[in-house]
Design a protein around this motif. Structure first.
Motif, PDB file in Angstrom:
ATOM      1  N   TYR A  21      19.924 -72.299-120.119  1.00  0.00           N
ATOM      2  CA  TYR A  21      20.508 -72.980-120.742  1.00  0.00           C
ATOM      3  C   TYR A  21      20.768 -73.339-122.518  1.00  0.00           C
ATOM      4  O   TYR A  21      19.137 -73.379-122.184  1.00  0.00           O
ATOM      5  N   SER A  50      27.167 -80.389-111.311  1.00  0.00           N
ATOM      6  CA  SER A  50      27.555 -78.974-110.290  1.00  0.00           C
ATOM      7  C   SER A  50      28.006 -77.573-110.930  1.00  0.00           C
ATOM      8  O   SER A  50      27.578 -78.215-112.151  1.00  0.00           O
ATOM      9  N   THR A  51      28.296 -76.529-110.476  1.00  0.00           N
ATOM     10  CA  THR A  51      28.602 -75.670-111.514  1.00  0.00           C
ATOM     11  C   THR A  51      30.666 -74.959-111.276  1.00  0.00           C
ATOM     12  O   THR A  51      31.048 -75.536-110.391  1.00  0.00           O
ATOM     13  N   TYR A  71      21.898 -75.468-110.130  1.00  0.00           N
ATOM     14  CA  TYR A  71      21.417 -73.943-110.469  1.00  0.00           C
ATOM     15  C   TYR A  71      20.210 -73.898-111.392  1.00  0.00           C
ATOM     16  O   TYR A  71      20.237 -74.605-112.609  1.00  0.00           O
ATOM     17  N   GLN A 129      27.349 -74.947-115.810  1.00  0.00           N
ATOM     18  CA  GLN A 129      26.850 -76.608-115.000  1.00  0.00           C
ATOM     19  C   GLN A 129      27.169 -77.496-115.998  1.00  0.00           C
ATOM     20  O   GLN A 129      26.905 -77.650-117.533  1.00  0.00           O
ATOM     21  N   VAL A 152      26.491 -68.980-114.879  1.00  0.00           N
ATOM     22  CA  VAL A 152      27.895 -70.308-114.025  1.00  0.00           C
ATOM     23  C   VAL A 152      27.090 -70.929-114.989  1.00  0.00           C
ATOM     24  O   VAL A 152      25.473 -71.569-115.458  1.00  0.00           O
TER      25      VAL A 152
END
Length: 381
Positions: free
Chosen positions: A292, A323-324, A286, A314, A312
């Motif tokens: 972030y 992955s998220t 993502y 991460q 989301v």
């Protein structure tokens, strides 16, 4: 719904191979109690491995929010766990009050001696238990002692957006991470503030720093087109990066195998520096603008990036899989900036523009102790 799974890393042997020896300056052999700083990478890595080897965690963290006492736009930039391991202090950026949350969820504020717009960005826990705020636009340093006394002190160098984040070196010195600063700045164990020459400077150069297993302090590239580090002996040098862009990364995380992961802000790929100095990139799941800000190593060995504008969460697994996961609260106007790991395995996200706090519950059945959580190897921004 998150389920618990057993962690069984394949990199345990690799961790032991990259151990660099004793970097201790205040270690009394006791880990997880009081104000002890885990500065010995060998012992630190052993504790990390033990936690990951025996622990169980949720497949994805469960996030929840809680009320704050004080909120304002761009309120706090990063946070610091105090020496007791029970209180997280948010570092005031535009906030005119200090704010803290304890492990029981109690939130309170306290008076600051000095406030100004864009005052401080990041903080460092000193060996004596003081928490130092890192100056951004502030023209004086500010700290809060282990017994809660707030005071200021003189700086050797100030400018607009001077530093972003700080790192505690193996010898106990606190190094500020240069953003617009043209010189490095550090605080000695005895409180003396001094400057030193940098190899490379540019506008918004670096944002956050990480202590490597060999004692090098790596500055995390934000607008910089090369990496920069300060060795344990004070030598400053640069190295090549594979990927650069404006506002690329904000903060970084040291993985149990010694790799340093940069936390992606505007970067569309991840980037890391191995313990042998090799720089490489990896794919993200993502991406968005200023995604972030900082990251945290969870007791599972997973690296969690702290959401700023991201919709989301991460994370990067111990096997390098990205992955998220869903978050309880998101915003496109800058929600959180930096995070803090609690001894129970929870991750506290530090409120930037958020009107509520947020905690990521990792479900760690074998969490880190206080000594490990207050180690400069696990600093989140």
């Amino acid at each position: 719904m998150s389920t618990r799974y057993k962690v069984s890393p394949s990199w345990v042997a690799d961790v032991q191979e990259i151990v660099q020896g004793d970097l201790s300056f205040t270690d009394n052999g006791s880990y997880g109690t009081g104000a002890t700083q885990t500065t010995n990478w060998e012992r630190t890595s052993q504790l990390m491995v033990q936690s990951v080897r025996t622990g169980q965690v949720f497949s994805n963290p469960i996030s929840y929010t809680y009320p704050l006492v004080y909120t304002v736009a761009n309120a706090y930039l990063s946070g610091v766990l105090d020496s007791s391991g029970s209180v997280v202090h948010f570092i005031p950026f535009n906030a005119v009050r200090g704010q803290r949350v304890d492990i029981n969820g109690n939130v309170s504020t306290y008076a600051l001696v000095y406030t100004v717009s864009s005052a401080y960005a990041g903080g460092v826990l000193a060996p004596n238990g003081d928490i130092h705020f890192i100056p951004s636009d502030a023209i004086v340093g500010q700290k809060i002692s282990a017994n809660g006394v707030v005071s200021t002190y003189s700086l050797a160098y100030t400018t607009t957006t001077s530093y972003r984040g700080g790192v505690l070196a193996p010898n106990g010195e606190i190094h500020f991470v240069p953003s617009n600063a043209r010189v490095g700045q550090k605080i000695a164990l005895n409180g003396t503030v001094s400057t030193y020459a940098l190899s490379y400077t540019t506008t918004t150069a670096y944002n956050g720093g990480v202590l490597a297993p060999n004692g090098d302090i790596h500055f995390v590239p934000n607008g910089a087109n090369r990496g920069q580090k300060v060795s344990a002996t004070g030598t400053v040098s640069t190295y090549s990066l594979i990927y650069t862009t404006s506002a690329a990364y904000t903060g970084g995380v040291l993985a149990p195998n010694g790799d340093i992961y940069f936390a992606p802000a505007n970067a569309v790929v991840g980037q890391k520096v191995a313990s042998n100095g090799l720089v490489s990139t990896y794919s993200l799941v993502y991406t968005t603008s200023t995604m972030y800000a900082g990251g945290i190593l969870a007791p599972s060995g997973e690296i969690h990036f702290i959401p700023r504008n991201a919709a989301v969460g991460q994370k990067v697994s111990i096997a390098g899989m990205v992955s998220t996961y869903s978050l309880a609260y998101t915003s496109s106007s800058g929600t959180y900036f930096g995070g803090v790991l609690l001894p129970n395995g929870d991750i506290v996200c530090v409120p930037l523009g958020a009107d509520r706090g947020m905690i990521l519950v990792t479900g760690a059945a074998e969490p880190f102790g206080v000594g490990l959580c207050t180690s400069q190897f696990l600093k989140g921004y």
